[in-house]
Design an enzyme around this catalytic site. Structure first.
Site, PDB file in Angstrom:
ATOM      1  N   ASP A   9       0.950  -1.112  -0.097  1.00 46.31           N
ATOM      2  CA  ASP A   9       0.029   0.066   0.310  1.00 46.31           C
ATOM      3  C   ASP A   9       0.972   1.216  -0.044  1.00 46.31           C
ATOM      4  O   ASP A   9       2.266   1.026   0.304  1.00 46.31           O
ATOM      5  CB  ASP A   9      -0.734   0.051   1.353  1.00 46.31           C
ATOM      6  N   LEU A  10       0.435   2.423  -0.453  1.00 48.07           N
ATOM      7  CA  LEU A  10       1.189   3.786  -0.502  1.00 48.07           C
ATOM      8  C   LEU A  10       1.106   4.462   0.948  1.00 48.07           C
ATOM      9  O   LEU A  10       2.076   4.348   1.707  1.00 48.07           O
ATOM     10  CB  LEU A  10       0.726   4.526  -1.470  1.00 48.07           C
ATOM     11  N   ASP A  11       0.039   5.074   1.097  1.00 50.12           N
ATOM     12  CA  ASP A  11       0.007   6.050   2.265  1.00 50.12           C
ATOM     13  C   ASP A  11      -0.076   5.423   3.491  1.00 50.12           C
ATOM     14  O   ASP A  11      -0.864   4.429   3.851  1.00 50.12           O
ATOM     15  CB  ASP A  11      -1.434   6.700   2.055  1.00 50.12           C
ATOM     16  N   THR A  17       2.366   9.867   4.465  1.00 53.72           N
ATOM     17  CA  THR A  17       1.304  10.934   3.874  1.00 53.72           C
ATOM     18  C   THR A  17      -0.132  10.681   4.441  1.00 53.72           C
ATOM     19  O   THR A  17      -0.925  11.342   4.518  1.00 53.72           O
ATOM     20  CB  THR A  17       1.106  10.583   2.528  1.00 53.72           C
ATOM     21  N   LYS A  45      -8.783   5.307   6.336  1.00 45.65           N
ATOM     22  CA  LYS A  45      -7.382   4.745   5.658  1.00 45.65           C
ATOM     23  C   LYS A  45      -8.059   3.825   4.860  1.00 45.65           C
ATOM     24  O   LYS A  45      -8.644   2.752   4.908  1.00 45.65           O
ATOM     25  CB  LYS A  45      -6.658   4.110   6.840  1.00 45.65           C
ATOM     26  N   SER A 114      -2.690   0.583  -4.245  1.00 46.42           N
ATOM     27  CA  SER A 114      -3.242   1.706  -3.445  1.00 46.42           C
ATOM     28  C   SER A 114      -4.429   2.374  -3.893  1.00 46.42           C
ATOM     29  O   SER A 114      -4.967   2.188  -5.151  1.00 46.42           O
ATOM     30  CB  SER A 114      -2.202   3.007  -3.551  1.00 46.42           C
ATOM     31  N   ALA A 115      -5.394   2.842  -2.977  1.00 48.46           N
ATOM     32  CA  ALA A 115      -6.734   3.631  -3.425  1.00 48.46           C
ATOM     33  C   ALA A 115      -6.154   5.066  -4.137  1.00 48.46           C
ATOM     34  O   ALA A 115      -7.174   5.522  -4.422  1.00 48.46           O
ATOM     35  CB  ALA A 115      -7.517   3.632  -2.277  1.00 48.46           C
ATOM     36  N   LYS A 145     -11.011  -1.074  -1.582  1.00 47.39           N
ATOM     37  CA  LYS A 145     -10.870  -1.679  -0.531  1.00 47.39           C
ATOM     38  C   LYS A 145     -12.015  -1.674   0.460  1.00 47.39           C
ATOM     39  O   LYS A 145     -12.548  -0.499   0.550  1.00 47.39           O
ATOM     40  CB  LYS A 145      -9.382  -1.548   0.068  1.00 47.39           C
ATOM     41  N   GLU A 169      -0.025  -3.461   4.522  1.00 47.82           N
ATOM     42  CA  GLU A 169      -1.021  -2.561   4.606  1.00 47.82           C
ATOM     43  C   GLU A 169      -0.997  -1.803   6.087  1.00 47.82           C
ATOM     44  O   GLU A 169      -0.620  -2.328   7.247  1.00 47.82           O
ATOM     45  CB  GLU A 169      -2.502  -3.127   4.492  1.00 47.82           C
ATOM     46  N   ASP A 170      -1.582  -0.461   6.239  1.00 47.14           N
ATOM     47  CA  ASP A 170      -1.836   0.105   7.417  1.00 47.14           C
ATOM     48  C   ASP A 170      -3.220   0.495   7.731  1.00 47.14           C
ATOM     49  O   ASP A 170      -3.547   0.903   8.526  1.00 47.14           O
ATOM     50  CB  ASP A 170      -0.980   1.599   7.383  1.00 47.14           C
TER      51      ASP A 170
HETATM   52  C1  BG6 Z   1      -5.669   5.829   0.385  1.00 44.04           C
HETATM   53  C2  BG6 Z   1      -5.510   6.727   1.787  1.00 44.04           C
HETATM   54  O1  BG6 Z   1      -4.332   5.232   0.456  1.00 44.04           O
HETATM   55  O2  BG6 Z   1      -5.941   6.643  -0.569  1.00 44.04           O
HETATM   56  C3  BG6 Z   1      -6.738   7.416   1.953  1.00 44.04           C
HETATM   57  O3  BG6 Z   1      -5.594   5.771   2.826  1.00 44.04           O
HETATM   58  C4  BG6 Z   1      -7.134   8.221   0.846  1.00 44.04           C
HETATM   59  O4  BG6 Z   1      -6.884   8.219   3.194  1.00 44.04           O
HETATM   60  C5  BG6 Z   1      -7.177   7.295  -0.347  1.00 44.04           C
HETATM   61  O5  BG6 Z   1      -8.426   9.058   1.143  1.00 44.04           O
HETATM   62  C6  BG6 Z   1      -7.332   8.138  -1.844  1.00 44.04           C
HETATM   63  O6  BG6 Z   1      -6.190   9.034  -2.097  1.00 44.04           O
HETATM   64  P1  BG6 Z   1      -6.280  10.115  -2.904  1.00 44.04           P
HETATM   65  O7  BG6 Z   1      -4.925  10.562  -3.067  1.00 44.04           O
HETATM   66  O8  BG6 Z   1      -6.728   9.741  -4.297  1.00 44.04           O
HETATM   67  O9  BG6 Z   1      -7.292  11.358  -2.414  1.00 44.04           O
HETATM   68 MG    MG Z   2      -2.565   3.135   3.562  1.00 50.35          MG
END
Ligand code: BG6
Ligand code: MG
Length: 220
Positions: A9-11, A17, A45, A114-115, A145, A169-170
């Site tokens: 996962d990214l964030d 972030t 998240k 990542s989302a 997710k 994943e977090d």
């Molecule tokens: C996820 C984050 O990775 O991405 C969420 O955990 C975030 O907090 C989601 O809302 C969407 O991200 P973005 O950058 O498209 O607004």
């Molecule tokens: Mg995350």
């Protein structure tokens, strides 16, 4: 050497972030007179931008028209991107870079799952975009997710069976997505939030020295 699909996962896993998302959502909630807690943030998240705003409105018992909804999404992302501007390599979370290098040396397949719709520019800014053999982000999936679509697509791109995947994943939603897909789920964060994960570490630095090796032999 055994090969696994290593999906990150990214964030909050690769880069710090998650705190920026929190601040931006908190400011947005307060602009709508909604009280937004850290516990509620935990549930956002891994959740898409649109769904996150829907949830905040549900929790605050507020209704806004379509146009305001779209404006608020833009406002949130603009504020988030201002904070992202300040990112550099030091914001890569502890131990992640070395872990990626180690996997690369072993020629292990690596993907991002990542989302976020901001994933590619963020990885580029951190100088690690080319370490990922496949990237699946919020622009590529139709189901968020805890639906496992994002991770299943990552496996497809890596040409790896999903039972060979290990997901880092977090988020609660992300751990659930990995579990639904029958993938090994490794939580990064607090045990109390991520109890559904197969294992939880506070950070990559807390993994035992031979953990990467153990992962290659791990089955669900
Ligand atoms: C996820 C984050 O990775 O991405 C969420 O955990 C975030 O907090 C989601 O809302 C969407 O991200 P973005 O950058 O498209 O607004
Ligand atoms: Mg995350």
């Amino acid at each position: 050497m055994i090969k696994k699909a290593f999906i990150f996962d990214l964030d909050g896993v690769v880069v710090d972030t998650a705190k920026f998302h929190f601040v931006a959502w908190q400011n947005l909630a307060s602009s709508l007179d909604i009280n937004f807690t850290e516990e509620e943030n935990e549930q956002l998240k891994g959740v898409s931008r649109v769904r996150s705003l829907e949830k905040i409105l549900e929790w605050g018992n507020k209704k806004i028209d379509k146009e305001t909804f779209e404006q608020k999404l833009i406002q949130k992302n603009e504020e988030y991107l201002k904070m992202v501007e300040t990112l550099d390599q030091k914001d890569i979370l502890p131990g992640v870079y070395d872990f990626l290098i180690h996997l690369k040396k072993q020629d292990q397949p690596i993907a991002l799952g990542s989302a976020s719709k901001n994933a590619r520019p963020i990885l580029k800014k951190l100088g690690i975009l080319n370490m990922f053999d496949a990237i699946v982000d919020g622009t590529d999936v139709s189901k968020a997710k805890p639906d496992p679509e994002v991770f299943l697509n990552a496996c497809k791109l890596l040409n790896m069976p999903s039972e060979n995947a290990i997901v880092f994943e977090d988020s609660i939603a992300g751990i659930q997505a990995a579990n639904i897909a029958g993938m090994i789920s490794i939580g990064l964060g607090e045990e109390k939030n991520l109890s559904e994960a197969d294992e939880v570490f506070r950070s990559f630095l807390d993994m035992p020295a031979d953990y990467q090796h153990q992962l290659l032999n791990k089955t669900k």
